[in-house]
Write an enzyme that holds these catalytic residues in place. Structure first.
Site, short mmCIF file in Angstrom:
data_model
loop_
_atom_site.label_atom_id
_atom_site.label_comp_id
_atom_site.label_asym_id
_atom_site.label_seq_id
_atom_site.Cartn_x
_atom_site.Cartn_y
_atom_site.Cartn_z
N ASP A 192 61.29 56.43 32.12
CA ASP A 192 62.01 56.05 33.33
C ASP A 192 61.09 56.19 34.54
OD1 ASP A 192 64.69 55.50 34.58
OD2 ASP A 192 64.31 57.44 35.51
N GLU B 186 59.05 51.71 32.27
CA GLU B 186 59.78 51.03 33.34
C GLU B 186 58.81 51.01 34.52
OE1 GLU B 186 64.10 51.31 35.54
OE2 GLU B 186 62.96 53.16 35.32
#
Length: 678
Positions: A328, A364
């Site tokens: 993330d 990401e």
């Protein structure tokens, strides 16, 4: 440190006792607090001894697995300088692999030193564990080009009627035979589990009667959330083994970019209390840097933080056997003194580590810090979530002008983003929808977000969703509107499965899950996010199954190398040809035509006999005729047996994707009627 060596920090169980070890460069004193079997009463508090270079440790004889404990630290208390030492705050071990209860937010956890009492009654306790023998080493099952299935673990099975009630909402439920059957039917190559490590609600949620449903608010990085994995690491390990036996890999979505200690008003739970100046990035004026939008940013350029991240990854590979990881806000992991560097020490260490080098690594590639958008900038072997793919595909099917060229680029592997002199395969992870944003069904139902249930007057979440509503916002009783929406979902799914590189589908999008237009449902641990298995659109689900079956059977669809238009090895057949609906090659004028919404992609090498696969895309709302180039001794036939046979000698309806496969005739010159499936 050798990959097979256990970490040097934490509650390390050995014969005769436990060695407790923690790191802090700035603390003057550290203690370990030992609790009773229920984790309620502090039995004794023992001071750790400095061992140099920030290490504090103590061996306590007579303790064994199952011991409940926490740490305390003392030193200067000066939040304006990033110092938060307070011995009244019980700190969870950053290396804890298990905790005895879930976290629950309480305002007293954020009280300033001297204002509050001992927080031990408010905190879970770490559980000292004798870790199991390592999982037998095996290469990852997942291979680039396959289907990744993103799963919100709790929401996935909370309403599944065939999963036993006591298992619903847990990691173990994903190993249930009925769930594995669904995954296999879809052709899933790997599940990507949204965060399963222990998290806590953001401080504004309890007063609203809400709770974090996604888990992107961790306290520490190794301990699993007892609500998701009451059996700890063995729950994950057993689920990974069951999925692996079914041929499905497991990828963990991990959050190393921030913790739930938030900004200066946040709670002191772990890293802040040990050494905030070291574990978190600071601005030049001493404030917490906020490149994440959560109030703090983990200092991934600090050697001790890097060691902790690598130890965490090794733990999940060694002790659970996972295939890989999705990171993330991954640029945080590559920030050195605040600036992203693809050659950052932590990123290089992941690529070079003996235990991690062959794992699936997915970034990401954006955060909200300076120069935070880094799509295409990570190095092999990192795959990257491709939001340009998401946006361009949505724009095309929304009907935006001039999108044919962008669509072709996305179908071909996004070479404009990922092609380098050293790289012939795409690192893209293509997706139409993910956990963050509108569901696939809501993209065609809601032109605007509807986040009113989040308690922020619909201010949260993205405002631009590149979505549409077919004339009626939300639920519709008109059969024509319902049919139009299903057609649009077919088109979006077909485009995804026709795209080069890895593809990702979020759980439930294959059968039309809806969040009622909520595009930021992180705080909705209820029917808004729970998958409604009983009401699923089984026709849409079956269409997704057919698409996945075709993709797996056709090498031309599931490959990861960029499409170039050049001949395939050992053949004079190009890997792709781009045509108009009349069968003519697209010229520059056609590519630039802003009103063009139709495209034919013919892929070479669709099967071992060097036949071709045609993908006919009619993004216009009007029907049109399609013509395909033919070769002697072959004919075009439907590639999908949908039960809705379509004769392409007649106009093809709008908003449609058709797959045609070139078949070799039994005798030269033989032709069969040319039909296509939609």
């Amino acid at each position: 440190m050798p990959a097979d060596q256990r970490p040097r920090f934490g509650g390390l169980v050995s014969e005769g006792g436990i060695r407790f070890a923690a790191w802090s460069q700035a603390a003057r004193r550290l203690w370990v607090s030992i609790f009773d079997e229920q984790g309620n009463r502090e039995i004794e508090r023992l001071e750790l001894q400095p061992e140099g270079e920030g290490v504090h440790a103590r061996f306590v004889a007579g303790l064994g697995p199952g011991t409940r404990y926490g740490f305390r630290a003392d030193g200067d208390y000066a939040p304006e300088r990033g110092l938060w030492f307070d011995p009244d705050k019980l700190l969870i071990d950053p290396y804890a692999v298990g905790i005895d209860r879930p976290y629950a937010y309480d305002w007293r956890l954020a009280q300033r030193r001297g204002e509050g009492a001992n927080t031990a009654p408010l905190m879970p306790k770490a559980i000292a564990a004798a870790l199991p023998n390592p999982v037998q080493a095996a290469p990852p099952l997942y291979r680039t080009g396959g289907l990744i299935y993103e799963i919100p673990v709790r929401a996935f099975t909370m309403l599944h009627p065939d999963v036993p009630e006591k298992l619903r909402g847990t990691v173990a439920a994903i190993a249930h035979p009925v769930v594995i059957e669904h995954l296999k039917k879809l052709g899933v190559g790997a599940v990507e589990l949204m965060p399963v490590t222990a998290s806590i609600d953001e401080r504004h949620l309890p007063p609203l009667g809400l709770r974090n449903a996604w888990g992107y608010n961790p306290v520490t990085f190794m301990a699993l959330d007892p609500r998701l994995a009451p059996g700890g690491i063995m729950d994950l390990r057993n689920t990974v083994a069951a999925l692996r036996e079914a041929g499905i890999g497991v990828i963990l979505d991990l959050v190393f970019n921030h913790t739930s200690e938030s900004d200066r008003l946040g709670p002191t739970l772990s890293l802040r209390g040990f050494d905030s100046q070291a574990y978190y990035r600071q601005t030049p004026d001493g404030r917490l840097a906020n490149d994440t939008g959560t109030g703090n940013t983990v200092a991934c350029d600090h050697p001790v933080v890097q060691e902790m991240v690598l130890d965490t990854l090794r733990h999940f590979v060694r002790d659970a056997g996972v295939d890989g990881f999705r990171f993330d806000l991954a640029p945080i992991l590559g920030r050195v003194e605040g600036t992203f560097d693809a050659e950052a020490p932590l990123l290089n260490a992941m690529r070079e580590d003996a235990l991690l080098a062959d794992r699936v690594l997915i970034a990401e590639p954006w955060d909200i810090g300076p120069d935070g958008y880094q799509l295409g900038k990570f190095r092999t072997p990192f795959l990257e979530w491709n939001d340009k793919y998401r946006d361009d595909v949505r724009r095309f099917w929304r009907g935006d002008a001039g999108m044919v060229g962008a669509l072709a680029t996305r179908l071909a592997g996004s070479s404009d983003v990922f092609a380098t002199k050293r790289q012939s395969a795409s690192r893209t992870v293509n997706f139409i929808a993910a956990h963050d944003g509108m569901t696939l069904a809501d993209i065609v139902r809601y032109e605007r977000k509807h986040n009113e249930a989040n308690g922020e007057q619909n201010r949260d979440g993205h405002n631009e969703n590149l979505s549409w509503n077919n004339g009626v916002e939300g639920d519709a009783g008109d059969p024509a509107v319902v049919a139009a929406r299903r057609i649009d979902q077919h088109a979006l799914l077909a485009t995804l499965f026709a795209s080069r590189g890895t593809i990702m589908l979020t759980a439930g999008d294959e059968f039309g899950r809806t969040q009622k237009g909520n595009n930021n449902a992180y705080a909705q641990d209820n029917e808004i996010t729970w998958l409604d298995w009983a009401a699923r659109d089984q026709a849409l689900e079956q269409y997704t199954v057919l698409l996945s079956t075709l993709r797996k059977a056709a090498p031309a669809l599931s490959g990861a190398h960029f499409l170039t238009g050049l001949p395939l090895a050992g053949s004079d057949m190009p890997d792709v040809a781009w045509l108009t609906e009349t069968g003519a090659p697209l010229d520059e004028q056609s590519w630039q035509d802003p009103q063009r919404h139709r495209l034919v992609m013919i892929l070479g090498g669709a099967s071992d006999d060097q036949s071709r696969l045609a993908v006919l895309i009619n993004g216009d709302r009007r029907a049109c005729m399609f013509s395909l180039p033919e070769r002697d001794g072959s004919f075009w036939a439907p590639a999908l047996e949908t039960g809705e046979t379509m004769d392409i000698s007649r106009p093809v309806s709008g908003r449609t994707v058709i797959f045609m496969i070139e078949r070799i005739a039994a005798q030269a010159g033989t032709r069969e009627k040319r039909n296509g499936g939609s």
